[in-house]
Write an enzyme that holds these catalytic residues in place. Structure first.
Site, mmCIF file in Angstrom:
data_model
loop_
_atom_site.group_PDB
_atom_site.id
_atom_site.type_symbol
_atom_site.label_atom_id
_atom_site.label_comp_id
_atom_site.label_asym_id
_atom_site.label_seq_id
_atom_site.Cartn_x
_atom_site.Cartn_y
_atom_site.Cartn_z
ATOM 1 N N TYR A 155 3.840 -9.244 -4.889
ATOM 2 C CA TYR A 155 3.646 -8.113 -3.973
ATOM 3 C C TYR A 155 3.223 -6.866 -4.761
ATOM 4 O O TYR A 155 2.254 -6.200 -4.405
ATOM 5 C CB TYR A 155 4.946 -7.865 -3.201
ATOM 6 C CG TYR A 155 4.927 -6.664 -2.283
ATOM 7 C CD1 TYR A 155 4.176 -6.649 -1.110
ATOM 8 C CD2 TYR A 155 5.686 -5.521 -2.574
ATOM 9 C CE1 TYR A 155 4.173 -5.544 -0.266
ATOM 10 C CE2 TYR A 155 5.694 -4.425 -1.737
ATOM 11 C CZ TYR A 155 4.935 -4.442 -0.581
ATOM 12 O OH TYR A 155 4.943 -3.337 0.249
ATOM 13 N N ASP A 177 -4.761 -6.157 13.875
ATOM 14 C CA ASP A 177 -3.510 -6.735 13.380
ATOM 15 C C ASP A 177 -3.483 -8.219 13.746
ATOM 16 O O ASP A 177 -3.946 -8.606 14.819
ATOM 17 C CB ASP A 177 -2.325 -6.019 14.055
ATOM 18 C CG ASP A 177 -1.027 -6.191 13.288
ATOM 19 O OD1 ASP A 177 -0.485 -5.185 12.798
ATOM 20 O OD2 ASP A 177 -0.540 -7.341 13.162
HETATM 21 P P1 NAD Z 1 5.074 -4.328 8.998
HETATM 22 O O1 NAD Z 1 5.294 -5.744 8.599
HETATM 23 O O2 NAD Z 1 5.802 -3.829 10.198
HETATM 24 O O3 NAD Z 1 3.526 -4.017 9.149
HETATM 25 C C1 NAD Z 1 2.509 -4.763 8.514
HETATM 26 C C2 NAD Z 1 1.527 -5.147 9.609
HETATM 27 O O4 NAD Z 1 0.416 -5.818 9.028
HETATM 28 C C3 NAD Z 1 2.131 -6.112 10.646
HETATM 29 O O5 NAD Z 1 1.856 -5.619 11.941
HETATM 30 C C4 NAD Z 1 1.420 -7.434 10.391
HETATM 31 O O6 NAD Z 1 1.299 -8.221 11.565
HETATM 32 C C5 NAD Z 1 0.090 -6.937 9.860
HETATM 33 N N1 NAD Z 1 -0.624 -7.897 9.004
HETATM 34 C C6 NAD Z 1 -0.142 -8.563 7.911
HETATM 35 N N2 NAD Z 1 -1.130 -9.303 7.356
HETATM 36 C C7 NAD Z 1 -2.257 -9.087 8.107
HETATM 37 C C8 NAD Z 1 -3.578 -9.564 8.027
HETATM 38 N N3 NAD Z 1 -3.968 -10.411 7.063
HETATM 39 N N4 NAD Z 1 -4.475 -9.146 8.974
HETATM 40 C C9 NAD Z 1 -4.103 -8.280 9.952
HETATM 41 N N5 NAD Z 1 -2.843 -7.799 10.068
HETATM 42 C C10 NAD Z 1 -1.940 -8.191 9.153
HETATM 43 O O7 NAD Z 1 5.441 -3.433 7.726
HETATM 44 P P2 NAD Z 1 5.445 -1.848 7.529
HETATM 45 O O8 NAD Z 1 6.777 -1.502 7.005
HETATM 46 O O9 NAD Z 1 4.919 -1.175 8.736
HETATM 47 O O10 NAD Z 1 4.405 -1.699 6.335
HETATM 48 C C11 NAD Z 1 3.113 -1.100 6.475
HETATM 49 C C12 NAD Z 1 2.498 -0.916 5.101
HETATM 50 O O11 NAD Z 1 3.311 -0.031 4.319
HETATM 51 C C13 NAD Z 1 2.380 -2.207 4.294
HETATM 52 O O12 NAD Z 1 1.170 -2.181 3.578
HETATM 53 C C14 NAD Z 1 3.542 -2.137 3.322
HETATM 54 O O13 NAD Z 1 3.291 -2.871 2.134
HETATM 55 C C15 NAD Z 1 3.627 -0.644 3.074
HETATM 56 N N6 NAD Z 1 4.963 -0.226 2.634
HETATM 57 C C16 NAD Z 1 6.010 -0.183 3.510
HETATM 58 C C17 NAD Z 1 7.252 0.253 3.072
HETATM 59 C C18 NAD Z 1 8.437 0.352 4.002
HETATM 60 O O14 NAD Z 1 9.481 0.890 3.591
HETATM 61 N N7 NAD Z 1 8.371 -0.124 5.218
HETATM 62 C C19 NAD Z 1 7.438 0.634 1.738
HETATM 63 C C20 NAD Z 1 6.352 0.549 0.870
HETATM 64 C C21 NAD Z 1 5.109 0.148 1.329
#
Ligand code: NAD
Length: 325
Positions: free
Chosen positions: A157, A37
């Site tokens: 996105y 991360d």
């Molecule tokens: P989050 O922002 O808490 O987690 C994303 C993580 O990715 C973070 O820890 C961030 O630091 C890390 N990150 C971002 N870019 C990076 C990179 N280039 N290299 C390494 N680390 C990187 O968000 P989340 O809600 O935990 O989402 C997780 C996944 O689920 C994502 O792919 C998101 O698109 C998908 N998602 C989430 C939801 C939701 O309701 N939370 C809905 C649809 C899809």
């Protein structure tokens, strides 16, 4: 069936909301977990539990940088990859629209390395945003394994998510790498970001805890499908384990529409405070209705979820409250 116990698994984005719960669950199932991360939105506090395990390694770095990833693949001989790292949040993507495009490089790097190192399966976190403004509800994936076409890109996105799904599909189709893309609808629970860049449940709870009225944009009759983090994680583990899910795109949600008005009222009830939601003009970019068809999830992953919405909202409220203390 793919076996989790004793396997070595890479979780990208593992310090984030969903990824950190996934790391905990995988460790609980006896896996060795490497979490990568860049801490852009993730936090090491989310990994407090995982870091106490001798089967857990945290690596800070950018998953979009293949040169950085390669030696990690070389060193750990992963069995599986959960690719969850992403730039997300409507506001963040509006402010930095091009940053999100870099994530296509991450999916490309993961799949190239998966091919090179013989990874047994890659699970990708896609999003309901892949449906864009599609009007016909409930939103349905393609039923088979054929390359999917039921998408509508309304933001960079969603474009990144659709493109990544396609990259996985092509690797599955042409190179026979088992893959599964999970289209998450709204996930909620402890550790979710509650800043203005965050998501509606965290934002409402934060406003209520501060004694402020939850702010609804528009008339509040827009709908979302909310799934609790533990349920989301259980489904992701099933998606990894199930050979039937190989090559598929699967909606992950409850199949229950909740209006934002109803959500605000439930949270106010839980708080016991004397508040009423307030209304501000609708945001133009917002999708009006979101409701998944979850038949494929239920049949393919042989899973059904008990609907404890209020109880899970209360647990989430208590967690945010404990963070304030
Ligand atoms: P989050 O922002 O808490 O987690 C994303 C993580 O990715 C973070 O820890 C961030 O630091 C890390 N990150 C971002 N870019 C990076 C990179 N280039 N290299 C390494 N680390 C990187 O968000 P989340 O809600 O935990 O989402 C997780 C996944 O689920 C994502 O792919 C998101 O698109 C998908 N998602 C989430 C939801 C939701 O309701 N939370 C809905 C649809 C899809």
């Amino acid at each position: 069936m793919y076996k989790i116990e004793g396997s070595t698994i890479l979780v990208t984005g593992g310090a984030g909301f969903i990824g950190s719960h996934l790391c905990d669950a995988l460790l609980g199932r006896g896996a060795h977990v490497v979490c990568m991360d860049n801490l852009s939105t993730g936090k090491t506090e989310n990994l407090e539990h995982a870091l106490s395990s001798e089967h857990f390694v945290f690596i800070e770095g950018d998953v979009n940088d293949k040169a950085f990833l390669q030696p990690i693949f070389e060193k750990y001989s992963f069995d599986y990859v959960f690719h969850y790292a992403a730039v997300l949040g409507v506001q963040r993507v509006i402010e930095q629209p091009l940053l999100v495009l870099d994530d296509i490089a991450g999916t490309r790097a993961i799949m190239e390395l998966a091919c090179e190192y013989g990874i047994k399966k890659v699970v990708f976190s896609s999003s309901s945003e892949a449906y864009g403004h599609m009007a016909e509800l409930p939103l349905k994936e393609d039923t088979g394994k054929e390359l999917s076409h039921q998408t509508h890109s309304t933001s960079l996105y969603s474009l990144v998510k659709i493109t990544s799904e396609k990259i996985l599909e092509v690797y599955n189709y042409n190179y026979k790498i088992p893959t599964c893309s999970l289209r998450f609808f709204n996930v909620f629970g402890p550790r979710q970001e509650s800043s203005s860049y965050g998501f509606v449940i965290g934002i409402f709870i934060k406003q209520i805890l501060e004694g402020k009225s939850p702010v609804i944009f528009g008339d509040g009759y827009q709908t979302r499908d909310f799934i609790y983090i533990d349920d989301n994680i259980n489904i992701a583990l099933r998606a990894l384990e199930s050979e039937k899910a190989d090559g598929h795109i699967v909606n992950v949600g409850m199949g229950r529409q909740t209006t934002i008005r109803d959500l605000a009222e439930r949270l106010i009830d839980i708080s016991g405070k004397d508040l009423k939601p307030i209304f501000q003009p609708a945001r133009e970019y917002e999708i009006r209705y979101r409701s998944p068809d979850v038949t494929k999830m239920q049949q393919l992953l042989e899973t059904s979820i008990e609907d404890n919405f209020n109880e899970n909202l209360a647990k989430t409220y208590e967690w945010y409250q404990s963070q304030q203390a």
